[in-house]
Motif scaffolding. Structure first.
Motif, PDB file in Angstrom:
ATOM      1  N   GLU A 103       0.834  -1.206   0.000  1.00  0.00           N
ATOM      2  CA  GLU A 103       0.000   0.000   0.000  1.00  0.00           C
ATOM      3  C   GLU A 103       0.866   1.251   0.000  1.00  0.00           C
ATOM      4  OE1 GLU A 103      -2.737   2.001   3.388  1.00  0.00           O
ATOM      5  OE2 GLU A 103      -3.370  -0.027   2.798  1.00  0.00           O
ATOM      6  N   GLY A 104       1.930   1.211   0.805  1.00  0.00           N
ATOM      7  CA  GLY A 104       2.863   2.337   0.828  1.00  0.00           C
ATOM      8  C   GLY A 104       3.665   2.445  -0.452  1.00  0.00           C
ATOM      9  N   LEU A 105       4.074   1.300  -1.006  1.00  0.00           N
ATOM     10  CA  LEU A 105       4.890   1.303  -2.224  1.00  0.00           C
ATOM     11  C   LEU A 105       4.095   1.841  -3.415  1.00  0.00           C
ATOM     12  CD1 LEU A 105       7.695   0.510  -3.319  1.00  0.00           C
ATOM     13  CD2 LEU A 105       6.739  -1.741  -3.877  1.00  0.00           C
ATOM     14  N   GLU A 106       2.820   1.511  -3.472  1.00  0.00           N
ATOM     15  CA  GLU A 106       1.981   1.994  -4.576  1.00  0.00           C
ATOM     16  C   GLU A 106       1.900   3.514  -4.630  1.00  0.00           C
ATOM     17  OE1 GLU A 106      -1.448  -1.294  -5.458  1.00  0.00           O
ATOM     18  OE2 GLU A 106      -1.487  -0.362  -3.469  1.00  0.00           O
ATOM     19  N   LYS A 107       2.128   4.151  -3.496  1.00  0.00           N
ATOM     20  CA  LYS A 107       2.044   5.608  -3.430  1.00  0.00           C
ATOM     21  C   LYS A 107       3.343   6.294  -3.854  1.00  0.00           C
ATOM     22  CE  LYS A 107      -1.302   5.400   0.379  1.00  0.00           C
ATOM     23  NZ  LYS A 107      -1.539   5.698   1.817  1.00  0.00           N
ATOM     24  N   VAL A 108       4.378   5.508  -4.109  1.00  0.00           N
ATOM     25  CA  VAL A 108       5.670   6.072  -4.518  1.00  0.00           C
ATOM     26  C   VAL A 108       5.687   6.210  -6.037  1.00  0.00           C
ATOM     27  CG1 VAL A 108       8.173   5.755  -4.525  1.00  0.00           C
ATOM     28  CG2 VAL A 108       6.820   5.003  -2.546  1.00  0.00           C
ATOM     29  N   PRO A 109       5.701   7.409  -6.578  1.00  0.00           N
ATOM     30  CA  PRO A 109       5.687   7.590  -8.037  1.00  0.00           C
ATOM     31  C   PRO A 109       6.895   6.931  -8.706  1.00  0.00           C
ATOM     32  CG  PRO A 109       5.234   9.659  -6.902  1.00  0.00           C
ATOM     33  CD  PRO A 109       5.714   8.694  -5.857  1.00  0.00           C
ATOM     34  N   GLY A 110       6.635   6.111  -9.713  1.00  0.00           N
ATOM     35  CA  GLY A 110       7.707   5.490 -10.482  1.00  0.00           C
ATOM     36  C   GLY A 110       8.593   4.558  -9.678  1.00  0.00           C
ATOM     37  N   TYR A 111       8.033   3.891  -8.659  1.00  0.00           N
ATOM     38  CA  TYR A 111       8.872   3.063  -7.776  1.00  0.00           C
ATOM     39  C   TYR A 111       9.606   1.960  -8.537  1.00  0.00           C
ATOM     40  CZ  TYR A 111       5.281  -0.574  -8.008  1.00  0.00           C
ATOM     41  OH  TYR A 111       4.412  -1.529  -8.451  1.00  0.00           O
ATOM     42  N   SER A 112       8.993   1.428  -9.591  1.00  0.00           N
ATOM     43  CA  SER A 112       9.617   0.328 -10.323  1.00  0.00           C
ATOM     44  C   SER A 112      10.882   0.754 -11.066  1.00  0.00           C
ATOM     45  CB  SER A 112       8.626  -0.292 -11.304  1.00  0.00           C
ATOM     46  OG  SER A 112       8.242   0.656 -12.279  1.00  0.00           O
ATOM     47  N   ARG A 113      11.033   2.056 -11.302  1.00  0.00           N
ATOM     48  CA  ARG A 113      12.221   2.557 -12.001  1.00  0.00           C
ATOM     49  C   ARG A 113      13.263   3.114 -11.043  1.00  0.00           C
ATOM     50  NH1 ARG A 113       7.833   4.568 -14.720  1.00  0.00           N
ATOM     51  NH2 ARG A 113       8.157   6.651 -13.837  1.00  0.00           N
ATOM     52  N   LEU A 114      12.920   3.214  -9.790  1.00  0.00           N
ATOM     53  CA  LEU A 114      13.855   3.744  -8.793  1.00  0.00           C
ATOM     54  C   LEU A 114      14.832   2.670  -8.345  1.00  0.00           C
ATOM     55  CD1 LEU A 114      11.391   5.734  -6.473  1.00  0.00           C
ATOM     56  CD2 LEU A 114      12.956   6.684  -8.181  1.00  0.00           C
TER      57      LEU A 114
END
Length: 327
Positions: A143-154
């Motif tokens: 739930e927290g990770l989904e709120k991080v913009p562009g997390y998959s590219r970080l």
């Protein structure tokens, strides 16, 4: 002058005798040690000794871990894919849990930190009871990770830190290789990649099909099993008889991802084998059996678990994963 003993007259002979005695004792001790090693090795081979261990990967690119860690990793992965999260998100979650708790659901930590992700009740993560539920704590992390913009590219450390707010954010990086291996297997991308060398076959305790079905639904959601199958025989029912109970878990997936979904379910069953009393898992012409020497997957004489395909829109039931339980 009195008589001189032979040993006194020939001191070199006495030293030689003592040296021969030491060599003989050392040889005998070494033989005993070899016998003990051989005994232990035989018991490992037949699955009768040694702690249960799991592994993922091949050759030097292998990660070894305990059944407790495997079960928690499987839950983290299942919760993620059920939420529609990509494999990268599962990798980030697993690396975070490896750092925070070593994939153990611990009831202690820094200040009031608890559970797999060391979440704190005082920081709004939930109650202590909720946080110690791996399904809940995994869901809160995603739930927290989904709120991080562009997390998959970080970078993994950046994405994890934005959720965790750790005092040592760079520590997550060292777990990325192992987490990536786990995620590839547990999301089904790598076939027959996760295995365990020993399992519950040796302790005589039976498995409970109702519990297995309930855990599948807890980890994967209600759509993991058709509702009609929860009560007994059918596509997710269990057969009880002289041998172990057997469940056939349907592989429900969109076209093009059926095999991956099947391996996700199969690896979940192996990872949860110790706690759920699973003794055999079979899918796509391969089988894993608890207690076998190498603990890996081998080919079966059966046809791959594809079977008839019943299409319904974009979803379909494509074969099943067979899970046999101790009885």
């Amino acid at each position: 002058m009195g008589l001189v003993s032979e040993s006194a007259s020939f001191p070199g002979r006495n030293r030689t005798s003592r040296r021969r005695g030491r060599v003989a004792r050392a040889t005998a001790g070494f033989a005993v040690l070899l016998a003990v090693v051989a005994y232990v090795a035989v018991h490992y081979v037949i699955g009768g000794g040694g702690p249960a261990r799991c592994s993922v990967g091949t050759g030097e690119n292998t990660y070894e871990f305990t059944p407790e860690q495997a079960a928690n990793a499987a839950t983290i992965s299942a919760v993620g894919t059920t939420r529609g999260m990509p494999e990268r998100a599962v990798t980030i979650a697993l690396a975070t849990a490896l750092q925070e708790s070593a994939l153990r659901n611990i009831a202690h930590g820094d200040r009031d930190s608890l559970g797999l992700f060391q979440q704190r009740p005082s920081q709004g993560w939930g109650t202590a009871e909720q946080i110690l539920d791996p399904v809940y704590s995994s869901g809160k992390f995603y739930e927290g990770l989904e709120k991080v913009p562009g997390y998959s590219r970080l970078p993994l450390t950046v994405a994890a830190q934005k959720v965790q707010r750790s005092g040592f954010p760079q520590a997550y990086a060292k777990h990325e290789p192992d987490a990536a291996l786990l995620a590839a297997a547990l999301t089904g991308r790598s076939a027959a990649a996760l295995s365990c060398t020993t399992g519950p076959a040796r302790d005589g305790l039976p498995g409970d099909p109702v519990k297995v079905r309930a855990e599948l639904v807890r980890d994967f959601g209600e759509k993991a099993l058709p509702q009609a199958g929860l009560g007994g025989a059918g596509s997710a029912g269990a057969r009880a008889g002289a041998g172990p109970a057997e469940l056939a878990v349907p592989v429900r997936a969109a076209a093009g991802s059926r095999e991956r979904r099947g391996w996700e379910l199969a690896h979940w069953a192996v990872a949860r084998a110790d706690g759920l009393r699973v003794v055999e898992v079979a899918y796509a012409g391969k089988v894993w059996r608890a207690g076998e020497a190498l603990g890996g997957w081998s080919k079966t004489g059966d046809a791959p678990s594809g079977g008839a395909e019943a299409a319904s829109g974009t979803d379909s039931v494509f074969g099943s994963v067979r899970i046999r339980l101790a009885q």
